[in-house]
Scaffold this motif. Structure first.
Motif, short mmCIF file in Angstrom:
data_model
loop_
_atom_site.label_atom_id
_atom_site.label_comp_id
_atom_site.label_asym_id
_atom_site.label_seq_id
_atom_site.Cartn_x
_atom_site.Cartn_y
_atom_site.Cartn_z
N LEU A 178 0.86 -1.19 0.00
CA LEU A 178 0.00 0.00 0.00
C LEU A 178 0.89 1.23 0.00
O LEU A 178 1.90 1.28 0.69
CB LEU A 178 -0.89 -0.01 1.25
N ASN A 179 0.49 2.23 -0.77
CA ASN A 179 1.19 3.52 -0.78
C ASN A 179 2.69 3.36 -1.05
O ASN A 179 3.53 3.98 -0.39
CB ASN A 179 0.96 4.24 0.56
N ASP A 180 3.02 2.51 -2.02
CA ASP A 180 4.42 2.27 -2.40
C ASP A 180 5.24 1.76 -1.23
O ASP A 180 6.45 2.02 -1.14
CB ASP A 180 5.05 3.56 -2.96
N GLU A 181 4.62 1.04 -0.33
CA GLU A 181 5.27 0.50 0.86
C GLU A 181 4.84 -0.94 1.05
O GLU A 181 3.74 -1.33 0.65
CB GLU A 181 4.87 1.34 2.08
N GLU A 182 5.72 -1.74 1.62
CA GLU A 182 5.35 -3.08 2.06
C GLU A 182 5.31 -3.09 3.57
O GLU A 182 6.32 -2.83 4.24
CB GLU A 182 6.35 -4.14 1.59
N LEU A 183 4.12 -3.35 4.12
CA LEU A 183 3.97 -3.46 5.55
C LEU A 183 3.89 -4.94 5.89
O LEU A 183 3.01 -5.66 5.41
CB LEU A 183 2.70 -2.75 6.03
N MET A 184 4.82 -5.39 6.71
CA MET A 184 4.90 -6.80 7.07
C MET A 184 4.38 -7.00 8.48
O MET A 184 4.91 -6.41 9.43
CB MET A 184 6.34 -7.29 6.95
N LEU A 185 3.32 -7.79 8.62
CA LEU A 185 2.77 -8.13 9.93
C LEU A 185 3.49 -9.37 10.44
O LEU A 185 3.56 -10.39 9.74
CB LEU A 185 1.27 -8.38 9.86
N ILE A 186 4.06 -9.26 11.64
CA ILE A 186 4.84 -10.34 12.23
C ILE A 186 4.02 -10.94 13.36
O ILE A 186 3.66 -10.24 14.32
CB ILE A 186 6.18 -9.81 12.77
N ALA A 187 3.70 -12.22 13.26
CA ALA A 187 2.89 -12.89 14.28
C ALA A 187 3.76 -13.23 15.48
O ALA A 187 4.78 -13.91 15.35
CB ALA A 187 2.25 -14.14 13.71
N LEU A 188 3.33 -12.77 16.66
CA LEU A 188 4.09 -12.96 17.88
C LEU A 188 3.15 -13.25 19.04
O LEU A 188 1.94 -13.38 18.85
CB LEU A 188 4.93 -11.70 18.17
N ALA A 189 3.69 -13.34 20.24
CA ALA A 189 2.89 -13.56 21.45
C ALA A 189 3.71 -13.11 22.64
O ALA A 189 4.91 -12.85 22.53
CB ALA A 189 2.50 -15.02 21.59
N GLY A 190 3.05 -13.00 23.78
CA GLY A 190 3.74 -12.63 25.01
C GLY A 190 3.02 -11.57 25.78
O GLY A 190 2.75 -11.71 26.97
N SER A 223 0.77 -8.77 17.12
CA SER A 223 1.39 -8.52 15.82
C SER A 223 2.30 -7.31 15.94
O SER A 223 1.92 -6.31 16.56
CB SER A 223 0.34 -8.23 14.73
N ALA A 224 3.46 -7.40 15.36
CA ALA A 224 4.29 -6.23 15.13
C ALA A 224 4.15 -5.87 13.65
O ALA A 224 3.82 -6.74 12.83
CB ALA A 224 5.74 -6.50 15.48
N VAL A 225 4.36 -4.61 13.31
CA VAL A 225 4.19 -4.16 11.93
C VAL A 225 5.45 -3.43 11.49
O VAL A 225 5.83 -2.42 12.08
CB VAL A 225 2.97 -3.24 11.77
N TRP A 226 6.10 -3.96 10.46
CA TRP A 226 7.32 -3.35 9.94
C TRP A 226 7.02 -2.63 8.64
O TRP A 226 6.55 -3.24 7.68
CB TRP A 226 8.40 -4.41 9.71
N PHE A 227 7.26 -1.31 8.61
CA PHE A 227 7.19 -0.52 7.40
C PHE A 227 8.56 -0.70 6.72
O PHE A 227 9.54 -0.02 7.08
CB PHE A 227 6.94 0.95 7.72
N LYS A 228 8.63 -1.58 5.75
CA LYS A 228 9.91 -2.03 5.22
C LYS A 228 10.72 -0.89 4.62
O LYS A 228 11.91 -0.73 4.93
CB LYS A 228 9.68 -3.14 4.19
N LYS A 229 10.12 -0.11 3.72
CA LYS A 229 10.86 0.95 3.05
C LYS A 229 11.26 2.04 4.03
O LYS A 229 12.38 2.57 4.00
CB LYS A 229 10.04 1.54 1.90
N ALA A 230 10.36 2.41 4.93
CA ALA A 230 10.62 3.47 5.90
C ALA A 230 11.54 3.01 7.02
O ALA A 230 12.05 3.84 7.78
CB ALA A 230 9.30 3.99 6.48
#
Length: 290
Positions: free
Chosen positions: A154-166, A172-179
């Motif tokens: 979305l918006n020339d960006e890849e947002l990666m949702l990382i499945a976690l717990a604790g 979920s953590a969210v990584w804005f890859k380009k930014a």
């Protein structure tokens, strides 16, 4: 052109009822005077004062995406703050909302945005937890869920949702890859003793494991958006990870030696860590969780 924003929320309102219930409508008067104001902290990344419940926003030709949406009484103010960020030549609507976990200070405005056309995205267990709460409306439920992560382009960006717990059993953590920006959700309370929701499937061991995984994602230039607290770096995450590991081990050792909770609380934590106590997670409560 795409832009990314971060908004701060409210620390003073983090009582257990507000964190864990699905509605904060009765608390509306406590939000009087709250202003949501984005502040730039890096190219195309914005952040408000550290207060908690931080919201990330992606803006661009594809419309707006937000990560977490705070308490329901703040929904219209969040929407108003988003309006001037949208380029009028592109779609100004919030198209997607990502929830980092199920707590109401991160999901409270789901229904507001869903009723205006947004798609709610979260870990499978966020939907399960909200379905188990009678006061959660149908509109507040995630309609796209994951258990092993997913990517959103979305918006020339890849947002990666990382499945976690604790923190819970559905983080979920969210990584804005380009930014190179990582929204940790409540797997990081920056400068604070964290809340680990044991009744919501959280655990100290899983929390530490998830933080260790997040440390693998960051480099020296990564900006971290914590669930609560000021904008962070990888070093901040590492420091909080070390604190949890050190105090957790000391508690384990004390329990193994036959010490009672009362004795452990009376001794307290190393003085260097006392500054991390706050209104919701005091030193004694942190030791009790451990």
């Amino acid at each position: 052109m795409s832009r990314h924003y971060v908004f701060g929320g409210l620390l003073v309102l983090l009582t257990q009822g507000l964190l864990c219930s699905s509605s904060a409508s009765s608390q509306t008067d406590q939000f009087t005077g709250v202003i949501v104001t984005p502040i730039e902290v890096a190219p195309n990344v914005f952040y408000d004062d550290w207060r908690g419940g931080n919201i990330g926003v992606s803006v661009g030709r594809d419309g707006l995406l937000i990560v977490d949406d705070q308490f329901a009484p703040l929904a219209s103010r969040i929407a108003s703050a988003l309006e001037p960020l949208a380029d009028p030549s592109f779609d100004p609507a919030v198209r997607y909302v990502i929830n980092t976990h199920y707590h109401v200070d991160h999901t409270g405005s789901n229904a507001f945005f869903a009723e205006r056309g947004a798609t709610i995205i979260a870990h499978d267990n966020v939907r399960v937890r909200l379905l188990g709460n009678d006061s959660a409306s149908r509109a507040s439920l995630p309609v796209v869920t994951h258990s092993n992560g997913l990517s959103i382009y979305l918006n020339d960006e890849e947002l990666m949702l990382i499945a976690l717990a604790g923190h819970t059993d559905g983080d979920s953590a969210v990584w804005f890859k380009k930014a190179n920006v990582l929204h940790t959700g409540d797997l990081l309370f920056n400068g604070l003793f964290p809340y680990i929701d044991l009744e919501g499937g959280g655990s100290v061991d899983d929390y530490l494991a998830s933080q260790a995984e997040l440390l693998e994602w960051v480099d020296d230039d990564t900006q971290l958006i914590p669930g609560h607290g000021p904008l962070a770096t990888g070093e901040d995450l590492r420091a909080m990870h070390t604190m949890i590991r050190v105090i957790s081990q000391s508690v384990r050792d004390a329990v193994a030696a036959g010490e009672t909770l009362e004795t452990i609380i009376a001794r307290g934590v190393d003085p260097v860590y006392k500054i991390l106590a706050w209104s919701f997670i005091s030193e004694s409560r942190w030791l009790e969780i451990l």
